[in-house]
Design a protein around this motif. Sequence first.
Motif, PDB file in Angstrom:
ATOM      1  N   GLY A  62       8.738 104.557 -13.927  1.00  0.00           N
ATOM      2  CA  GLY A  62       9.578 103.225 -13.959  1.00  0.00           C
ATOM      3  C   GLY A  62       9.380 102.112 -12.633  1.00  0.00           C
ATOM      4  O   GLY A  62       9.649 101.216 -12.943  1.00  0.00           O
ATOM      5  N   LEU A  63       8.722 102.703 -11.609  1.00  0.00           N
ATOM      6  CA  LEU A  63       8.648 101.782 -10.536  1.00  0.00           C
ATOM      7  C   LEU A  63       7.346 100.809 -10.707  1.00  0.00           C
ATOM      8  O   LEU A  63       6.208 101.434 -10.968  1.00  0.00           O
ATOM      9  CB  LEU A  63       8.330 102.535  -9.316  1.00  0.00           C
ATOM     10  N   ILE A  64       7.581  99.700 -11.032  1.00  0.00           N
ATOM     11  CA  ILE A  64       6.524  98.621 -11.578  1.00  0.00           C
ATOM     12  C   ILE A  64       5.754  98.134 -10.080  1.00  0.00           C
ATOM     13  O   ILE A  64       4.671  98.235 -10.250  1.00  0.00           O
ATOM     14  CB  ILE A  64       7.132  97.536 -12.047  1.00  0.00           C
ATOM     15  N   TYR A  65       6.539  97.934  -9.301  1.00  0.00           N
ATOM     16  CA  TYR A  65       6.030  97.198  -8.171  1.00  0.00           C
ATOM     17  C   TYR A  65       7.003  97.348  -6.769  1.00  0.00           C
ATOM     18  O   TYR A  65       8.114  97.342  -6.930  1.00  0.00           O
ATOM     19  CB  TYR A  65       5.833  95.820  -8.204  1.00  0.00           C
ATOM     20  N   ALA A  66       6.347  97.367  -5.524  1.00  0.00           N
ATOM     21  CA  ALA A  66       7.168  97.443  -4.313  1.00  0.00           C
ATOM     22  C   ALA A  66       6.385  96.813  -3.172  1.00  0.00           C
ATOM     23  O   ALA A  66       5.216  96.890  -2.981  1.00  0.00           O
ATOM     24  CB  ALA A  66       7.375  98.832  -3.998  1.00  0.00           C
ATOM     25  N   GLU A  67       7.476  96.421  -2.131  1.00  0.00           N
ATOM     26  CA  GLU A  67       6.821  95.832  -1.088  1.00  0.00           C
ATOM     27  C   GLU A  67       7.871  96.190   0.223  1.00  0.00           C
ATOM     28  O   GLU A  67       8.750  95.946  -0.165  1.00  0.00           O
ATOM     29  CB  GLU A  67       7.057  94.225  -1.079  1.00  0.00           C
ATOM     30  N   LEU A  68       7.162  96.567   1.279  1.00  0.00           N
ATOM     31  CA  LEU A  68       7.975  96.873   2.389  1.00  0.00           C
ATOM     32  C   LEU A  68       7.370  95.946   3.591  1.00  0.00           C
ATOM     33  O   LEU A  68       6.121  95.957   3.784  1.00  0.00           O
ATOM     34  CB  LEU A  68       7.533  98.284   2.909  1.00  0.00           C
ATOM     35  N   LYS A  69       8.278  95.414   4.294  1.00  0.00           N
ATOM     36  CA  LYS A  69       7.787  94.569   5.410  1.00  0.00           C
ATOM     37  C   LYS A  69       8.808  94.682   6.435  1.00  0.00           C
ATOM     38  O   LYS A  69      10.081  94.791   6.441  1.00  0.00           O
ATOM     39  CB  LYS A  69       7.970  93.110   5.088  1.00  0.00           C
ATOM     40  N   GLY A  70       8.147  94.962   7.775  1.00  0.00           N
ATOM     41  CA  GLY A  70       8.859  95.191   8.825  1.00  0.00           C
ATOM     42  C   GLY A  70       8.443  94.189  10.035  1.00  0.00           C
ATOM     43  O   GLY A  70       7.279  93.802  10.048  1.00  0.00           O
ATOM     44  N   GLU A  71       9.383  93.986  10.880  1.00  0.00           N
ATOM     45  CA  GLU A  71       8.981  92.757  12.074  1.00  0.00           C
ATOM     46  C   GLU A  71       9.799  93.476  13.367  1.00  0.00           C
ATOM     47  O   GLU A  71      10.833  94.030  13.081  1.00  0.00           O
ATOM     48  CB  GLU A  71       9.660  91.620  11.734  1.00  0.00           C
ATOM     49  N   ARG A  73      10.662  91.571  17.147  1.00  0.00           N
ATOM     50  CA  ARG A  73      10.918  90.502  17.942  1.00  0.00           C
ATOM     51  C   ARG A  73      11.898  90.751  19.249  1.00  0.00           C
ATOM     52  O   ARG A  73      12.944  91.114  18.672  1.00  0.00           O
ATOM     53  CB  ARG A  73      11.464  89.347  17.047  1.00  0.00           C
ATOM     54  N   ASN A  74      11.638  90.303  20.021  1.00  0.00           N
ATOM     55  CA  ASN A  74      12.408  90.593  21.321  1.00  0.00           C
ATOM     56  C   ASN A  74      13.140  92.132  21.424  1.00  0.00           C
ATOM     57  O   ASN A  74      14.216  92.351  21.571  1.00  0.00           O
ATOM     58  CB  ASN A  74      13.593  89.479  21.387  1.00  0.00           C
ATOM     59  N   TRP A  75      12.280  92.946  21.001  1.00  0.00           N
ATOM     60  CA  TRP A  75      12.719  94.439  21.066  1.00  0.00           C
ATOM     61  C   TRP A  75      13.878  94.704  19.937  1.00  0.00           C
ATOM     62  O   TRP A  75      14.349  95.760  20.014  1.00  0.00           O
ATOM     63  CB  TRP A  75      13.133  94.697  22.529  1.00  0.00           C
ATOM     64  N   LYS A  76      14.064  94.056  19.176  1.00  0.00           N
ATOM     65  CA  LYS A  76      14.953  94.135  17.855  1.00  0.00           C
ATOM     66  C   LYS A  76      13.905  94.109  16.756  1.00  0.00           C
ATOM     67  O   LYS A  76      13.257  93.269  16.450  1.00  0.00           O
ATOM     68  CB  LYS A  76      15.977  93.138  17.646  1.00  0.00           C
ATOM     69  N   GLY A  77      14.257  95.000  15.644  1.00  0.00           N
ATOM     70  CA  GLY A  77      13.640  95.141  14.461  1.00  0.00           C
ATOM     71  C   GLY A  77      14.350  94.711  13.177  1.00  0.00           C
ATOM     72  O   GLY A  77      15.450  94.796  13.047  1.00  0.00           O
ATOM     73  N   CYS A  78      13.574  94.268  12.236  1.00  0.00           N
ATOM     74  CA  CYS A  78      14.323  94.390  10.886  1.00  0.00           C
ATOM     75  C   CYS A  78      12.987  94.682   9.788  1.00  0.00           C
ATOM     76  O   CYS A  78      11.892  94.934   9.984  1.00  0.00           O
ATOM     77  CB  CYS A  78      14.593  92.854  10.605  1.00  0.00           C
ATOM     78  N   GLY A  79      13.671  95.390   8.944  1.00  0.00           N
ATOM     79  CA  GLY A  79      12.969  95.828   7.766  1.00  0.00           C
ATOM     80  C   GLY A  79      13.459  95.184   6.367  1.00  0.00           C
ATOM     81  O   GLY A  79      14.614  95.177   6.235  1.00  0.00           O
ATOM     82  N   GLN A  80      12.468  95.293   5.495  1.00  0.00           N
ATOM     83  CA  GLN A  80      13.093  94.543   3.948  1.00  0.00           C
ATOM     84  C   GLN A  80      12.131  95.363   2.974  1.00  0.00           C
ATOM     85  O   GLN A  80      11.056  95.651   3.304  1.00  0.00           O
ATOM     86  CB  GLN A  80      12.880  93.098   4.061  1.00  0.00           C
ATOM     87  N   THR A  81      12.921  95.536   1.976  1.00  0.00           N
ATOM     88  CA  THR A  81      12.061  96.201   0.816  1.00  0.00           C
ATOM     89  C   THR A  81      12.384  95.635  -0.292  1.00  0.00           C
ATOM     90  O   THR A  81      13.554  94.997  -0.674  1.00  0.00           O
ATOM     91  CB  THR A  81      12.515  97.709   0.386  1.00  0.00           C
ATOM     92  N   ILE A  82      11.543  95.256  -1.451  1.00  0.00           N
ATOM     93  CA  ILE A  82      11.580  94.764  -2.528  1.00  0.00           C
ATOM     94  C   ILE A  82      11.132  95.995  -3.735  1.00  0.00           C
ATOM     95  O   ILE A  82       9.859  96.391  -3.309  1.00  0.00           O
ATOM     96  CB  ILE A  82      10.814  93.474  -2.837  1.00  0.00           C
ATOM     97  N   THR A  83      11.864  96.202  -4.527  1.00  0.00           N
ATOM     98  CA  THR A  83      11.198  97.229  -5.540  1.00  0.00           C
ATOM     99  C   THR A  83      11.532  96.647  -6.917  1.00  0.00           C
ATOM    100  O   THR A  83      12.688  96.107  -7.071  1.00  0.00           O
ATOM    101  CB  THR A  83      12.075  98.738  -5.429  1.00  0.00           C
ATOM    102  N   VAL A  84      10.787  96.736  -7.826  1.00  0.00           N
ATOM    103  CA  VAL A  84      10.857  96.523  -8.991  1.00  0.00           C
ATOM    104  C   VAL A  84      10.793  97.493 -10.130  1.00  0.00           C
ATOM    105  O   VAL A  84       9.797  98.215 -10.081  1.00  0.00           O
ATOM    106  CB  VAL A  84       9.742  95.074  -9.499  1.00  0.00           C
TER     107      VAL A  84
END
Length: 165
Positions: A62-71, A73-84
């Motif tokens: 059932g998983l069609i597509y996924a994207e994972l992105k992380g950054e 900056r200034n020793w702080k991170g963020c991460g984001q996921t998109i799943t379809v």
Amino acid sequence: MKRKKWIAKRDDGTLVFGEKPEQLPEAAFISLTRGEGLNLLQLFINQVLTLLVMHQMKKSPGLIYAELKGELRNWKGCGQTITVWDGKMMPAFRNKSSHRFSMKFFTWVIHRKNTKTYYLTFSANGQIPSTTEATHILEQYGKLYDGGKLVRKATPPTREEFTTP
């Protein structure tokens, strides 16, 4: 049928699973998550848990597509996921195996005073947002925890509100 695998996009470091489809099934829906302000220890734990979940995703029907992105900056991170997802297959994925463990453990790690986290699931309405659009959608409609405290419940966008330019 071509077997899906994780591929790193060299231009921006995004990890992609599968090919972004031109057309989505009518019952497709999107799940978005984002964590901001993670310190180095939280980023390390996030990476370990993400690798476990990525392995589980490869086997998820059932998983069609996924994207994972992380950054970072200034020793702080963020991460984001998109799943379809096709239909309502995500709850079965979310509630078992590596993802279930990760949700329980990661909640303790990420819902801290230094972080903001967003969660949202909504009908795809035939389209997948870009990473930038997903960030805006999460900031406007997503369930928001700031410093570990629930600030806002999710209010998924309507078909009219979720349109790409």
